[in-house]
Write a protein that holds these residues in place. Structure first.
Motif, PDB file in Angstrom:
ATOM      1  N   LYS A   2       0.842  -1.200   0.000  1.00  0.00           N
ATOM      2  CA  LYS A   2       0.000   0.000   0.000  1.00  0.00           C
ATOM      3  C   LYS A   2       0.881   1.255   0.000  1.00  0.00           C
ATOM      4  CE  LYS A   2      -4.024  -1.999   2.291  1.00  0.00           C
ATOM      5  NZ  LYS A   2      -4.986  -1.837   3.415  1.00  0.00           N
ATOM      6  N   ASP A   3       0.257   2.423  -0.264  1.00  0.00           N
ATOM      7  CA  ASP A   3       1.030   3.644  -0.433  1.00  0.00           C
ATOM      8  C   ASP A   3       1.516   4.250   0.879  1.00  0.00           C
ATOM      9  OD1 ASP A   3       2.213   5.851  -1.800  1.00  0.00           O
ATOM     10  OD2 ASP A   3       0.438   7.053  -1.350  1.00  0.00           O
ATOM     11  N   LYS A   4       0.597   4.548   1.814  1.00  0.00           N
ATOM     12  CA  LYS A   4       1.040   5.260   3.017  1.00  0.00           C
ATOM     13  C   LYS A   4       0.189   4.930   4.240  1.00  0.00           C
ATOM     14  CE  LYS A   4      -1.387   9.376   1.307  1.00  0.00           C
ATOM     15  NZ  LYS A   4      -1.188  10.755   0.830  1.00  0.00           N
ATOM     16  N   VAL A   5       0.789   5.156   5.395  1.00  0.00           N
ATOM     17  CA  VAL A   5       0.131   4.874   6.661  1.00  0.00           C
ATOM     18  C   VAL A   5       0.612   5.860   7.723  1.00  0.00           C
ATOM     19  CG1 VAL A   5       1.908   3.227   7.435  1.00  0.00           C
ATOM     20  CG2 VAL A   5      -0.449   3.014   8.303  1.00  0.00           C
ATOM     21  N   ILE A   6      -0.262   6.131   8.683  1.00  0.00           N
ATOM     22  CA  ILE A   6       0.087   6.935   9.859  1.00  0.00           C
ATOM     23  C   ILE A   6       0.192   6.000  11.058  1.00  0.00           C
ATOM     24  CG2 ILE A   6      -0.650   8.760  11.436  1.00  0.00           C
ATOM     25  CD1 ILE A   6      -2.334   9.884   9.074  1.00  0.00           C
ATOM     26  N   ILE A   7       1.319   6.059  11.756  1.00  0.00           N
ATOM     27  CA  ILE A   7       1.459   5.327  13.025  1.00  0.00           C
ATOM     28  C   ILE A   7       1.151   6.309  14.156  1.00  0.00           C
ATOM     29  CG2 ILE A   7       3.004   4.094  14.573  1.00  0.00           C
ATOM     30  CD1 ILE A   7       4.668   3.300  12.148  1.00  0.00           C
ATOM     31  N   PHE A   8       0.129   5.988  14.935  1.00  0.00           N
ATOM     32  CA  PHE A   8      -0.245   6.817  16.088  1.00  0.00           C
ATOM     33  C   PHE A   8       0.386   6.184  17.323  1.00  0.00           C
ATOM     34  CE2 PHE A   8      -4.110   8.710  18.530  1.00  0.00           C
ATOM     35  CZ  PHE A   8      -3.284   9.657  19.103  1.00  0.00           C
ATOM     36  N   PHE A   9       1.472   6.779  17.799  1.00  0.00           N
ATOM     37  CA  PHE A   9       2.295   6.257  18.892  1.00  0.00           C
ATOM     38  C   PHE A   9       1.774   6.850  20.200  1.00  0.00           C
ATOM     39  CE2 PHE A   9       6.133   6.056  21.511  1.00  0.00           C
ATOM     40  CZ  PHE A   9       6.728   4.860  21.128  1.00  0.00           C
ATOM     41  N   THR A  10       1.211   6.004  21.066  1.00  0.00           N
ATOM     42  CA  THR A  10       0.540   6.552  22.250  1.00  0.00           C
ATOM     43  C   THR A  10       0.608   5.632  23.463  1.00  0.00           C
ATOM     44  OG1 THR A  10      -1.559   7.467  23.069  1.00  0.00           O
ATOM     45  CG2 THR A  10      -1.702   5.578  21.573  1.00  0.00           C
ATOM     46  N   ARG A  11       0.493   6.233  24.613  1.00  0.00           N
ATOM     47  CA  ARG A  11       0.285   5.484  25.842  1.00  0.00           C
ATOM     48  C   ARG A  11      -1.206   5.179  25.980  1.00  0.00           C
ATOM     49  NH1 ARG A  11       4.245   5.628  29.828  1.00  0.00           N
ATOM     50  NH2 ARG A  11       6.031   6.972  29.412  1.00  0.00           N
ATOM     51  N   ILE A  12      -1.525   4.126  26.730  1.00  0.00           N
ATOM     52  CA  ILE A  12      -2.904   3.901  27.149  1.00  0.00           C
ATOM     53  C   ILE A  12      -3.150   4.794  28.364  1.00  0.00           C
ATOM     54  CG2 ILE A  12      -4.547   2.230  28.071  1.00  0.00           C
ATOM     55  CD1 ILE A  12      -2.882   0.033  26.680  1.00  0.00           C
ATOM     56  N   PRO A  13      -4.173   5.642  28.339  1.00  0.00           N
ATOM     57  CA  PRO A  13      -4.436   6.492  29.507  1.00  0.00           C
ATOM     58  C   PRO A  13      -4.623   5.658  30.771  1.00  0.00           C
ATOM     59  CG  PRO A  13      -5.726   7.230  27.621  1.00  0.00           C
ATOM     60  CD  PRO A  13      -5.107   5.910  27.232  1.00  0.00           C
ATOM     61  N   THR A  14      -3.703   5.808  31.721  1.00  0.00           N
ATOM     62  CA  THR A  14      -3.680   4.978  32.925  1.00  0.00           C
ATOM     63  C   THR A  14      -3.285   5.834  34.124  1.00  0.00           C
ATOM     64  OG1 THR A  14      -2.941   3.099  31.575  1.00  0.00           O
ATOM     65  CG2 THR A  14      -2.716   2.880  33.954  1.00  0.00           C
ATOM     66  N   LEU A  15      -4.004   5.707  35.209  1.00  0.00           N
ATOM     67  CA  LEU A  15      -3.741   6.493  36.408  1.00  0.00           C
ATOM     68  C   LEU A  15      -2.304   6.296  36.887  1.00  0.00           C
ATOM     69  CD1 LEU A  15      -5.730   8.302  38.064  1.00  0.00           C
ATOM     70  CD2 LEU A  15      -5.802   6.451  39.742  1.00  0.00           C
ATOM     71  N   GLY A  16      -1.579   7.386  37.071  1.00  0.00           N
ATOM     72  CA  GLY A  16      -0.209   7.321  37.561  1.00  0.00           C
ATOM     73  C   GLY A  16       0.831   7.015  36.512  1.00  0.00           C
ATOM     74  N   LYS A  17       0.406   6.763  35.252  1.00  0.00           N
ATOM     75  CA  LYS A  17       1.328   6.446  34.160  1.00  0.00           C
ATOM     76  C   LYS A  17       1.205   7.441  33.007  1.00  0.00           C
ATOM     77  CE  LYS A  17       2.948   2.450  35.744  1.00  0.00           C
ATOM     78  NZ  LYS A  17       4.399   2.192  35.974  1.00  0.00           N
ATOM     79  N   THR A  18       0.294   8.374  33.127  1.00  0.00           N
ATOM     80  CA  THR A  18      -0.072   9.258  32.026  1.00  0.00           C
ATOM     81  C   THR A  18       0.163  10.720  32.402  1.00  0.00           C
ATOM     82  OG1 THR A  18      -1.754   7.697  31.276  1.00  0.00           O
ATOM     83  CG2 THR A  18      -1.993   9.967  30.546  1.00  0.00           C
ATOM     84  N   LYS A  19       0.901  11.438  31.548  1.00  0.00           N
ATOM     85  CA  LYS A  19       1.179  12.862  31.760  1.00  0.00           C
ATOM     86  C   LYS A  19       1.725  13.101  33.177  1.00  0.00           C
ATOM     87  CE  LYS A  19       0.919  14.922  28.907  1.00  0.00           C
ATOM     88  NZ  LYS A  19       2.056  14.862  27.938  1.00  0.00           N
ATOM     89  N   THR A  20       2.685  12.303  33.589  1.00  0.00           N
ATOM     90  CA  THR A  20       3.191  12.374  34.963  1.00  0.00           C
ATOM     91  C   THR A  20       3.894  13.693  35.283  1.00  0.00           C
ATOM     92  OG1 THR A  20       5.188  11.183  34.252  1.00  0.00           O
ATOM     93  CG2 THR A  20       3.401   9.875  35.209  1.00  0.00           C
ATOM     94  N   ARG A  21       4.448  14.344  34.259  1.00  0.00           N
ATOM     95  CA  ARG A  21       5.114  15.626  34.508  1.00  0.00           C
ATOM     96  C   ARG A  21       4.117  16.744  34.797  1.00  0.00           C
ATOM     97  NH1 ARG A  21       9.239  16.396  29.630  1.00  0.00           N
ATOM     98  NH2 ARG A  21       9.457  18.448  30.611  1.00  0.00           N
ATOM     99  N   LEU A  22       2.836  16.455  34.608  1.00  0.00           N
ATOM    100  CA  LEU A  22       1.794  17.427  34.935  1.00  0.00           C
ATOM    101  C   LEU A  22       1.150  17.161  36.292  1.00  0.00           C
ATOM    102  CD1 LEU A  22      -0.027  17.956  31.520  1.00  0.00           C
ATOM    103  CD2 LEU A  22       0.766  19.786  33.026  1.00  0.00           C
ATOM    104  N   GLU A  23       1.576  16.083  36.959  1.00  0.00           N
ATOM    105  CA  GLU A  23       0.928  15.712  38.211  1.00  0.00           C
ATOM    106  C   GLU A  23       1.177  16.713  39.338  1.00  0.00           C
ATOM    107  OE1 GLU A  23       1.963  11.738  39.243  1.00  0.00           O
ATOM    108  OE2 GLU A  23       0.830  10.851  37.576  1.00  0.00           O
TER     109      GLU A  23
END
Length: 224
Positions: A2-23
């Motif tokens: 196929k021609d092209k694809v987007i890889i969406f690289f992400t964490r699963i939103p999880t308490l204490g594991k997500t956006k920890t620098r904003l805690e």
């Protein structure tokens, strides 16, 4: 192939594991809600582009949480590797076995636009690699037409990631182009900058992020 694809690289939103620098600014529950809003907005944007999507998810948390946010029909690929560089390289290598052009994006960029993606793929029409920077010296997008493991062999989470990656690309003699600049949301200053941008640019389409950010700032619910 196929021609092209987007890889969406992400964490699963999880308490204490997500956006920890904003805690230190938001409580853990709000960090999960914020990451969820980012994912909804970014996925909604790229879904509208009618380009194949691979969701490359972190190995912690419940995958069903992510599937409830994103269409279940999308291809879900677990991140594999000892560090961030290896994980990105492995995802891109997997995709390049099936597609001619691959663009990988992160999940901390709620202001991502369709144009950011279109510009990246347009660069790949003429160059071997595309890389799109963030204001903090990193990058939120990297794309290529054949795997290049060496460019991921750097130290991440520093203000020189973008520059070091460019130097790696040059050292192996690959052609490259630089995409649009974007805001990566990692800490309190980034969050407040995002709030200001959303106030100034009412037409921005990230509706889930806008609603939550407005609620947080209006309620003052930022205590841990």
């Amino acid at each position: 192939m196929k021609d092209k694809v987007i890889i969406f690289f992400t964490r699963i939103p999880t308490l204490g594991k997500t956006k920890t620098r904003l805690e230190s600014f938001l409580n853990k529950d709000l960090c999960v809600k914020l990451q969820t809003a980012f994912i909804k907005d970014i996925y909604g944007n790229i879904k509208d582009m009618k380009i194949d999507i691979i969701v490359n998810y972190s190995d912690h948390g419940d995958l069903e949480v992510l599937k409830d946010i994103i269409d279940r029909e999308v291809y879900f690929l677990k991140q594999e590797g000892k560090n961030l560089g290896e994980k990105m390289h492995n995802a891109i290598s997997f995709a390049l076995e099936r597609y001619n052009k691959v663009v990988l994006i992160g999940s901390d960029i709620p202001l991502l636009s369709k144009n950011d993606i279109k510009v990246a793929f347009k660069i790949l029409d003429k160059k071997e690699i595309v890389i799109s920077p963030t204001h903090d010296g990193g990058y939120y997008l990297i794309g290529m037409k054949r795997e290049n493991k060496d460019i991921f062999d750097i130290k991440y989470s520093t203000s020189s990631v973008f520059i070091e990656t460019i130097e790696k690309i040059k050292s192996i003699g690959r052609t490259y182009g630089v995409g649009n600049l974007q805001l990566d949301i990692d800490d309190k200053d980034d969050f407040l900058r995002l709030h200001n941008i959303l106030n100034e640019e009412k037409r921005n389409s990230c509706k889930f992020t806008r609603k939550l950010v407005d609620e947080i700032m209006e309620n003052g619910d930022k205590d841990k």
